[in-house]
Design an enzyme around this catalytic site. Structure first.
Site: not given
Ligand code: ADP
Length: 485
Positions: A180, A255, A289, A386
């Site tokens: 995903k 990560e 990061c 961050e």
């Molecule tokens: P950023 O702050 O860099 O956007 P996130 O951790 O929010 O980082 O997002 C990183 C990835 O995790 C993206 O692919 C996002 O769609 C996915 N993501 C965010 N929330 C969830 C969740 N509840 N379950 C699974 N994947 C998620």
């Protein structure tokens, strides 16, 4: 955008070797962060499509998991060749959806290619052990087998290479994947499906979903056929995924966030330090990061460093990633700009001084000026949070002991940097800094041959290097008896 980039811009899900829509037919828009314009749509998938993709990956694993390492290495070398061949359209697609300067996008595609080639080579080196037996007539063997179906979730800041680090070792080990990519930058992720298909990977070995992160993530972390979750993203989401994955005791690689300190000691080569500071701070507009979050500069050279750093930062050109000579593109979205603005307002209220920039860029949208703040103090948000933007806060320090304490005063432990000409200090300080990646007199340290990963709340596991493939292998021990003698 070239024709090939347009061809690579796939707007559907990829499950079991087929491009398909979400069952509901629902879609989401994807925008160009530089112009704010919609560039396409993606399928808005959820739990049903995710279950189907996991079942396809599991069915594919039954045969792919038993292919020879030589066969997998050959497919991966083909994959590498295709990335090299399509470098330019892949880079253009990346700049279009992510905003980074085209030169940086090309660098990211090159990095993806290098990870794939590295793991094509490592596929054939997942050696086991034979351990001297404590019993007569027995042999003790240790083997490494692929873990099975791997779920990979990736962020928007490196939409191509963050997947290369996961697809590479997973396929090399003989695992199959359900992926995903981030919703903001899905096309560089979906492009991997076409690349893998063209490289000859069988149907179901690589599946890619877009849509509701929580619905897709919920199934990926709970389905019993998924054996491993590999995630790159925020610490908060990483913790959530670890919690969800605990119920079925999946292997995890995480990560997560960082809060990199960059320490300049009085004896440092100043020009080298400024060069490293620019590279480690402003790459990808500060949205990595491992980007420096906190500069610590020793009193003796503080003012000189600031003067040179301001001068070098002033020279950075801001604009669309497609324009020649641009060093900094837009931020990913308006929320990112608001976060940076709030942090700066708080810093100024606490006595910080803006030495350069500090405002939204005249180009409008999500463009922000490269910014330097002096007089930073531990009560400012930069110290703990961050930034993920082009803001460089500078703290002044006097002693080595004091700066080590401050540098470690964070829940994160991903990357850090320090500049010194003293060999004794190099080893002393490296030992004391609680970070997984340490750049000494270097501001850019990422390479496929070295282990990338963090301590503390920055993560679990390593990517790249010989350590990277071990994360996708299970260790089995065979005790073979009745061998007489
Ligand atoms: P950023 O702050 O860099 O956007 P996130 O951790 O929010 O980082 O997002 C990183 C990835 O995790 C993206 O692919 C996002 O769609 C996915 N993501 C965010 N929330 C969830 C969740 N509840 N379950 C699974 N994947 C998620």
């Amino acid at each position: 955008m070239s024709d090939l980039s347009t061809q690579l811009l796939r707007q559907k899900l990829y499950i079991d070797g087929e491009w398909c829509d979400a069952d509901s037919g629902s879609t989401l828009d994807v925008t160009d962060p530089a112009s704010g314009k919609v560039i396409g749509t993606i399928a808005n998938a959820g739990a049903i499509e995710t279950t189907r993709a996991i079942e396809a990956a599991h069915a594919a694993f039954r045969s792919f998991g038993y292919t020879t390492s030589e066969d997998r290495a050959a497919m991966m070398r083909k994959l590498h060749a295709l990335i090299v061949e399509r470098r330019e359209p892949l880079a253009q697609l990346l700049t279009l959806e992510q905003g980074k300067p085209l030169a940086e996008a090309r660098g990211e595609i090159d990095m993806s290619a290098k990870y794939i080639l590295w793991f094509a080579e490592e596929a054939r080196r997942t050696y086991g052990d034979i351990i001297p037996s404590p019993w007569r007539g027995r042999q003790i063997l240790v083997t490494h087998d692929p873990v099975g179906v791997v779920a990979a979730i990736t962020p928007w800041n490196f939409p191509s290479s963050m997947l290369a680090r996961k697809i590479g070792p997973a396929l090399a080990a003989g695992c199959t994947l359900v992926i995903k990519p981030a919703t903001q930058t899905p096309y560089s992720g979906l492009a991997w499906a076409q690349l893998c298909e063209d490289a000859g990977f069988p149907n179901g070995s690589v599946n890619i979903l877009t849509g509701s992160a929580s619905a897709i993530g919920g199934v990926l972390t709970s389905h019993p056929l998924v054996r491993k979750i590999t995630f790159t993203g925020s610490t908060d989401v990483g913790k959530l995924l670890m919690t969800q994955a605990a119920a079925t005791v999946k292997k995890v690689s995480m990560e997560l966030g960082g809060n990199a300190p960059f320490i300049v000691f009085d004896d440092a080569n100043l020009d080298r330090a400024v060069e490293g500071a620019i590279a480690s701070k402003y790459r990808n507009s500060g949205q990595t990061c491992v980007c420096t979050n906190r500069f610590y500069v020793q009193s003796g050279i503080h003012d000189q460093f600031v003067a040179k750093f301001v001068e070098a930062t002033r020279a950075l050109r801001v604009g669309s990633g497609f324009e020649d000579g641009v060093a900094q593109g837009p931020l990913i979205d308006s929320k990112a700009v608001e976060t940076v603005e709030a942090m700066l307002a708080d810093a100024v209220a606490k006595g910080g001084e803006i030495a350069l920039g500090g405002k939204r860029h005249a180009l409008g949208g999500t463009f922000f000026q490269p910014t330097i703040v002096t007089g930073a103090t531990p009560d400012m948000p930069f110290a703990s949070d961050e930034i993920f933007g082009p803001v460089a806060p500078i703290f002044r320090f006097d002693t080595e002991a004091e700066v080590i304490e401050q540098a470690n005063a964070t829940e994160y432990g991903l990357a850090c940097y320090f500049y010194t000409a003293d060999l004794g200090r190099t080893f002393r300080v490296s030992r004391r800094l609680e970070y997984g990646i340490i750049g000494v007199n270097e501001g850019l340290v990422t390479t496929e041959v070295a282990p990338f990963g963090g301590l503390k709340q920055s993560g679990v596991g390593r990517e790249g290097s010989k350590y990277g493939i071990a994360e996708y292998l299970e260790t089995k021990y065979l005790s073979i008896g009745g061998l007489n003698g």
